[in-house]
Write a protein that holds these residues in place. Structure first.
Motif, PDB file in Angstrom:
ATOM      1  N   ARG A  82       0.847  -1.186   0.000  1.00 12.75           N
ATOM      2  CA  ARG A  82       0.000   0.000   0.000  1.00 12.75           C
ATOM      3  C   ARG A  82       0.889   1.245   0.000  1.00 12.75           C
ATOM      4  N   ARG A  83       0.538   2.178  -0.867  1.00 14.97           N
ATOM      5  CA  ARG A  83       1.292   3.427  -0.965  1.00 14.97           C
ATOM      6  C   ARG A  83       0.346   4.596  -1.165  1.00 14.97           C
ATOM      7  N   CYS A  84       0.887   5.762  -0.920  1.00 15.75           N
ATOM      8  CA  CYS A  84       0.241   7.020  -1.253  1.00 15.75           C
ATOM      9  C   CYS A  84       0.996   7.585  -2.450  1.00 15.75           C
ATOM     10  N   ILE A  85       0.290   7.852  -3.521  1.00 18.45           N
ATOM     11  CA  ILE A  85       0.950   8.287  -4.753  1.00 18.45           C
ATOM     12  C   ILE A  85       0.175   9.467  -5.328  1.00 18.45           C
ATOM     13  N   GLY A  86       0.877  10.377  -5.952  1.00 25.47           N
ATOM     14  CA  GLY A  86       0.151  11.513  -6.495  1.00 25.47           C
ATOM     15  C   GLY A  86       1.004  12.450  -7.303  1.00 25.47           C
ATOM     16  N   TRP A  87       0.490  13.660  -7.462  1.00 21.41           N
ATOM     17  CA  TRP A  87       1.122  14.657  -8.300  1.00 21.41           C
ATOM     18  C   TRP A  87       1.453  15.900  -7.498  1.00 21.41           C
ATOM     19  N   PHE A  88       2.636  16.426  -7.758  1.00 18.29           N
ATOM     20  CA  PHE A  88       3.096  17.664  -7.184  1.00 18.29           C
ATOM     21  C   PHE A  88       3.597  18.545  -8.315  1.00 18.29           C
ATOM     22  N   ASP A 140      -4.777   7.118  -2.514  1.00 22.41           N
ATOM     23  CA  ASP A 140      -4.357   6.007  -1.686  1.00 22.41           C
ATOM     24  C   ASP A 140      -4.572   4.701  -2.458  1.00 22.41           C
ATOM     25  N   THR A 141      -3.530   3.919  -2.644  1.00 20.96           N
ATOM     26  CA  THR A 141      -3.677   2.684  -3.410  1.00 20.96           C
ATOM     27  C   THR A 141      -4.480   1.632  -2.666  1.00 20.96           C
ATOM     28  N   GLY A 142      -4.704   1.855  -1.360  1.00 20.71           N
ATOM     29  CA  GLY A 142      -5.517   0.933  -0.588  1.00 20.71           C
ATOM     30  C   GLY A 142      -7.000   1.228  -0.655  1.00 20.71           C
ATOM     31  N   GLY A 143      -7.372   2.222  -1.464  1.00 19.63           N
ATOM     32  CA  GLY A 143      -8.795   2.504  -1.668  1.00 19.63           C
ATOM     33  C   GLY A 143      -9.384   3.550  -0.744  1.00 19.63           C
ATOM     34  N   LEU A 144      -8.528   4.265  -0.026  1.00 18.34           N
ATOM     35  CA  LEU A 144      -9.034   5.266   0.914  1.00 18.34           C
ATOM     36  C   LEU A 144      -9.582   6.497   0.207  1.00 18.34           C
ATOM     37  N   GLY A 145      -9.160   6.713  -1.053  1.00 16.93           N
ATOM     38  CA  GLY A 145      -9.696   7.843  -1.790  1.00 16.93           C
ATOM     39  C   GLY A 145      -8.629   8.791  -2.261  1.00 16.93           C
ATOM     40  N   THR A 146      -9.046  10.026  -2.550  1.00 21.85           N
ATOM     41  CA  THR A 146      -8.158  11.039  -3.102  1.00 21.85           C
ATOM     42  C   THR A 146      -8.296  12.352  -2.340  1.00 21.85           C
ATOM     43  N   SER A 152      -6.431   9.432 -11.628  1.00 24.30           N
ATOM     44  CA  SER A 152      -6.954   8.083 -11.825  1.00 24.30           C
ATOM     45  C   SER A 152      -5.790   7.131 -12.062  1.00 24.30           C
ATOM     46  N   GLN A 153      -6.111   5.840 -12.045  1.00 23.98           N
ATOM     47  CA  GLN A 153      -5.050   4.856 -12.259  1.00 23.98           C
ATOM     48  C   GLN A 153      -5.555   3.794 -13.241  1.00 23.98           C
ATOM     49  N   ALA A 154      -4.635   3.063 -13.809  1.00 18.76           N
ATOM     50  CA  ALA A 154      -4.976   2.002 -14.740  1.00 18.76           C
ATOM     51  C   ALA A 154      -4.022   0.828 -14.548  1.00 18.76           C
ATOM     52  N   ASN A 155      -4.494  -0.328 -14.965  1.00 26.81           N
ATOM     53  CA  ASN A 155      -3.649  -1.532 -14.991  1.00 26.81           C
ATOM     54  C   ASN A 155      -3.069  -1.858 -13.622  1.00 26.81           C
ATOM     55  N   ALA A 156      -3.941  -1.844 -12.617  1.00 25.20           N
ATOM     56  CA  ALA A 156      -3.512  -2.198 -11.256  1.00 25.20           C
ATOM     57  C   ALA A 156      -2.328  -1.358 -10.813  1.00 25.20           C
ATOM     58  N   TRP A 157      -2.445  -0.071 -11.005  1.00 21.65           N
ATOM     59  CA  TRP A 157      -1.487   0.918 -10.536  1.00 21.65           C
ATOM     60  C   TRP A 157      -0.182   0.915 -11.334  1.00 21.65           C
ATOM     61  N   ASP A 158      -0.198   0.354 -12.516  1.00 25.09           N
ATOM     62  CA  ASP A 158       0.980   0.488 -13.373  1.00 25.09           C
ATOM     63  C   ASP A 158       1.099   1.886 -13.949  1.00 25.09           C
ATOM     64  N   THR A 159      -0.040   2.567 -14.052  1.00 23.92           N
ATOM     65  CA  THR A 159      -0.053   3.907 -14.621  1.00 23.92           C
ATOM     66  C   THR A 159      -0.937   4.813 -13.782  1.00 23.92           C
ATOM     67  N   GLY A 181       3.043   3.257   2.563  1.00 23.11           N
ATOM     68  CA  GLY A 181       1.992   3.447   3.544  1.00 23.11           C
ATOM     69  C   GLY A 181       0.816   4.223   2.975  1.00 23.11           C
ATOM     70  N   GLY A 182      -0.306   4.148   3.666  1.00 22.80           N
ATOM     71  CA  GLY A 182      -1.487   4.855   3.214  1.00 22.80           C
ATOM     72  C   GLY A 182      -1.359   6.360   3.323  1.00 22.80           C
ATOM     73  N   CYS A 183      -2.291   7.043   2.638  1.00 25.61           N
ATOM     74  CA  CYS A 183      -2.218   8.506   2.599  1.00 25.61           C
ATOM     75  C   CYS A 183      -2.618   9.135   3.929  1.00 25.61           C
ATOM     76  N   ILE A 184      -1.852  10.079   4.349  1.00 24.43           N
ATOM     77  CA  ILE A 184      -2.241  11.043   5.367  1.00 24.43           C
ATOM     78  C   ILE A 184      -2.512  12.305   4.593  1.00 24.43           C
ATOM     79  N   TRP A 185      -3.770  12.746   4.589  1.00 25.92           N
ATOM     80  CA  TRP A 185      -4.161  13.791   3.649  1.00 25.92           C
ATOM     81  C   TRP A 185      -3.366  15.081   3.816  1.00 25.92           C
ATOM     82  N   SER A 186      -2.959  15.390   5.012  1.00 23.67           N
ATOM     83  CA  SER A 186      -2.187  16.616   5.222  1.00 23.67           C
ATOM     84  C   SER A 186      -0.819  16.556   4.547  1.00 23.67           C
ATOM     85  N   SER A 187      -0.375  15.366   4.169  1.00 19.81           N
ATOM     86  CA  SER A 187       0.938  15.242   3.523  1.00 19.81           C
ATOM     87  C   SER A 187       0.933  15.850   2.127  1.00 19.81           C
ATOM     88  N   LEU A 188      -0.244  16.151   1.605  1.00 13.86           N
ATOM     89  CA  LEU A 188      -0.298  16.832   0.306  1.00 13.86           C
ATOM     90  C   LEU A 188       0.494  18.140   0.353  1.00 13.86           C
TER      91      LEU A 188
END
Length: 126
Positions: free
Chosen positions: A31-37, A52-58, A71-78, A101-108
């Motif tokens: 599980r990871r937190c992934i995004g754009w900066f 959140d790749t664990g399904g917690l949301g955005t 959004s993501q595609a191919n099981a988080w390949d993209t 690890g999962g997203c902590i929203w303030s980490s944005l």
């Protein structure tokens, strides 16, 4: 370890759209937190949106809510960033980044907490 490679940047007129892509490769599936900066010219890096790749949301920065979508595609390949109604203030180098690890929203608001980062792709809005 996670490798991230962004693509899809370019120049666009105000009001236009772009879709950025981030190719994600890893040998450790967890599980990871992934995004754009982004980093505008002469300014500090700032968060755009994370998922959140664990399904917690955005979570999105207020400046892009309603215009940008992750959004993501191919099981988080993209990972994608769809950017609509672009404004000149969206001009920046855009980075894909991730942390374990999962997203902590303030980490944005704390991009330095994301140890995995791509090389970036430039977006220019005129």
């Amino acid at each position: 370890h996670v490798q991230l490679v962004e693509s899809g940047g370019g120049s666009v007129q105000a009001g236009g759209s772009l879709r950025l892509s981030c190719a994600v490769s890893t040998t450790t599936f967890r599980r990871r937190c992934i995004g754009w900066f982004r980093q505008p010219p002469g300014k500090e890096r700032e968060g755009v949106g994370i998922i959140d790749t664990g399904g917690l949301g955005t979570s999105y920065a207020d400046s892009v809510k309603g215009r940008f979508t992750i959004s993501q595609a191919n099981a988080w390949d993209t990972l994608y960033l769809q950017m609509n109604n672009l404004k000149p203030e969206d001009t920046a180098m855009y980075y894909c980044a991730a942390k374990d690890g999962g997203c902590i929203w303030s980490s944005l608001a704390r991009p330095t907490e994301y140890p995995y980062r791509g090389q970036g792709t430039q977006v220019t809005v005129s």
